[in-house]
Scaffold this motif. Structure first.
Motif, short mmCIF file in Angstrom:
data_model
loop_
_atom_site.label_atom_id
_atom_site.label_comp_id
_atom_site.label_asym_id
_atom_site.label_seq_id
_atom_site.Cartn_x
_atom_site.Cartn_y
_atom_site.Cartn_z
N VAL A 166 30.43 -45.35 21.12
CA VAL A 166 31.24 -44.42 21.92
C VAL A 166 30.78 -43.00 21.63
O VAL A 166 30.55 -42.64 20.47
CB VAL A 166 32.74 -44.56 21.57
CG1 VAL A 166 33.55 -43.47 22.27
CG2 VAL A 166 33.27 -45.94 21.95
N ILE A 167 30.61 -42.21 22.68
CA ILE A 167 30.35 -40.78 22.55
C ILE A 167 31.42 -40.04 23.35
O ILE A 167 31.65 -40.35 24.53
CB ILE A 167 28.94 -40.39 23.07
CG1 ILE A 167 27.86 -41.12 22.26
CG2 ILE A 167 28.74 -38.88 23.01
CD1 ILE A 167 26.44 -40.87 22.74
N GLN A 182 20.97 -41.56 25.92
CA GLN A 182 19.96 -42.34 25.20
C GLN A 182 20.44 -42.75 23.81
O GLN A 182 19.81 -43.59 23.16
CB GLN A 182 18.66 -41.54 25.10
CG GLN A 182 18.11 -41.09 26.44
CD GLN A 182 17.98 -42.23 27.44
OE1 GLN A 182 17.48 -43.32 27.11
NE2 GLN A 182 18.42 -42.00 28.67
N HIS A 183 21.54 -42.17 23.36
CA HIS A 183 22.08 -42.51 22.04
C HIS A 183 23.20 -43.54 22.13
O HIS A 183 23.86 -43.81 21.12
CB HIS A 183 22.59 -41.24 21.35
CG HIS A 183 21.51 -40.28 20.98
ND1 HIS A 183 20.68 -40.46 19.90
CD2 HIS A 183 21.11 -39.12 21.56
CE1 HIS A 183 19.82 -39.45 19.82
NE2 HIS A 183 20.06 -38.63 20.82
N LEU A 184 23.40 -44.14 23.31
CA LEU A 184 24.40 -45.19 23.46
C LEU A 184 23.81 -46.55 23.15
O LEU A 184 22.68 -46.85 23.51
CB LEU A 184 24.95 -45.20 24.89
CG LEU A 184 25.91 -44.09 25.30
CD1 LEU A 184 26.21 -44.18 26.79
CD2 LEU A 184 27.20 -44.15 24.49
N ARG A 189 29.83 -46.50 25.63
CA ARG A 189 30.53 -45.68 26.62
C ARG A 189 30.49 -44.22 26.21
O ARG A 189 30.67 -43.89 25.04
CB ARG A 189 32.00 -46.09 26.74
CG ARG A 189 32.22 -47.46 27.35
CD ARG A 189 32.20 -48.54 26.29
NE ARG A 189 33.31 -48.43 25.35
CZ ARG A 189 33.27 -48.92 24.11
NH1 ARG A 189 32.19 -49.52 23.65
NH2 ARG A 189 34.34 -48.80 23.31
N LEU A 190 30.27 -43.36 27.19
CA LEU A 190 30.36 -41.91 27.00
C LEU A 190 31.48 -41.39 27.88
O LEU A 190 31.58 -41.76 29.06
CB LEU A 190 29.05 -41.22 27.33
CG LEU A 190 29.02 -39.69 27.21
CD1 LEU A 190 27.64 -39.21 26.74
CD2 LEU A 190 29.39 -38.99 28.53
N GLY A 191 32.32 -40.50 27.31
CA GLY A 191 33.39 -39.88 28.08
C GLY A 191 33.28 -38.37 28.02
O GLY A 191 33.07 -37.80 26.94
#
Length: 236
Positions: A166-167, A182-184, A189-191
């Motif tokens: 998660v980011i 690219q770091h997922l 998931r990125l929010g």
């Protein structure tokens, strides 16, 4: 665990009554209904993450200044997000107990504490030294041991601890930062809150192999995270 009802014991404690009212009157009406998120908001003491001079604002539906004058804090993004925004972000990110989490914009440390309560470990980056120190002190004071705050620029600094499940960007950006995707991890998931005033949308991106699925399910507003690219004001 079910959220405690408004018992006479809760009603006798003004802080617990204010917390109860925040959840019932601000957060649940914003379609935050997942019990694990509501439990987290009950159990993580928001009042410990508010500057002493703004203690009376802890449970109000506003962004709280964290550093400098209120005007300077609003202009530079040195604020604590409104409770309903933090709660809805938590719910829509569907944080799991095994998740490794990156937060950009530690602020007072409150969002990191919420994420740490739900996930396995949190790395929170903060570009302002005074806020980084505030977040560390607040997390330690609240007994949070699985969240680490680093003085760093989330837009440009390397992230050797990645990838992350998660980011979370605790503030708004003009567009989703492609480099962070690219770091997922696979399924990560990125929010973020994306857009320009007066229109911003909560945006969630899920990684599926080399592809990324994006949804933007609700509108809100948030102070800007500094360091990320802004669109050129010139049009041809």
């Amino acid at each position: 665990m079910n959220m405690p009802l408004n018992t006479s014991a809760n009603a006798a404690d003004p802080i617990e009554q204010a917390r109860f009212n925040m959840i019932q009157q601000q957060i649940r009406p914003w379609n935050v209904l997942e019990q694990n998120v509501l439990d987290t908001l009950t159990e993580v003491p928001r009042e410990l993450f508010v500057p002493p001079e703004h203690e009376g604002l802890a449970f109000m539906d506003i962004e709280i200044p964290l550093h400098g004058t209120p005007e300077e804090a609003a202009a530079k993004g040195w604020t604590m997000q409104a409770p309903r925004v933090e709660a809805r972000m938590l719910q829509d990110l569907n944080v799991k107990p095994t998740d490794k989490i990156l937060e950009i914009g530690a602020g007072s440390g409150y969002m990191a504490a919420l994420l740490a309560h739900l996930g396995r470990e949190v790395l929170s980056l903060e570009i302002v030294p005074e806020l980084a120190e505030m977040a560390r002190e607040n997390l330690a004071g609240a007994g949070v041991t699985n969240a680490n705050v680093r003085l760093a620029d989330g837009a440009t600094d390397a992230l050797p601890e990645g990838p992350f499940d998660v980011i979370v960007l605790s503030g708004s950006v003009a567009e989703v930062p492609a480099a962070l995707l690219q770091h997922l991890t696979e399924g990560g998931r990125l929010g973020a809150i994306v857009g320009q005033q007066p229109v911003m949308r909560a945006t969630f991106v899920r990684r599926k192999g080399h592809d990324f699925e994006t949804i933007s399910p609700w509108d809100t507003m948030a102070a800007r995270l500094h360091g990320f690219a802004e669109p050129s004001p010139f049009k041809f």
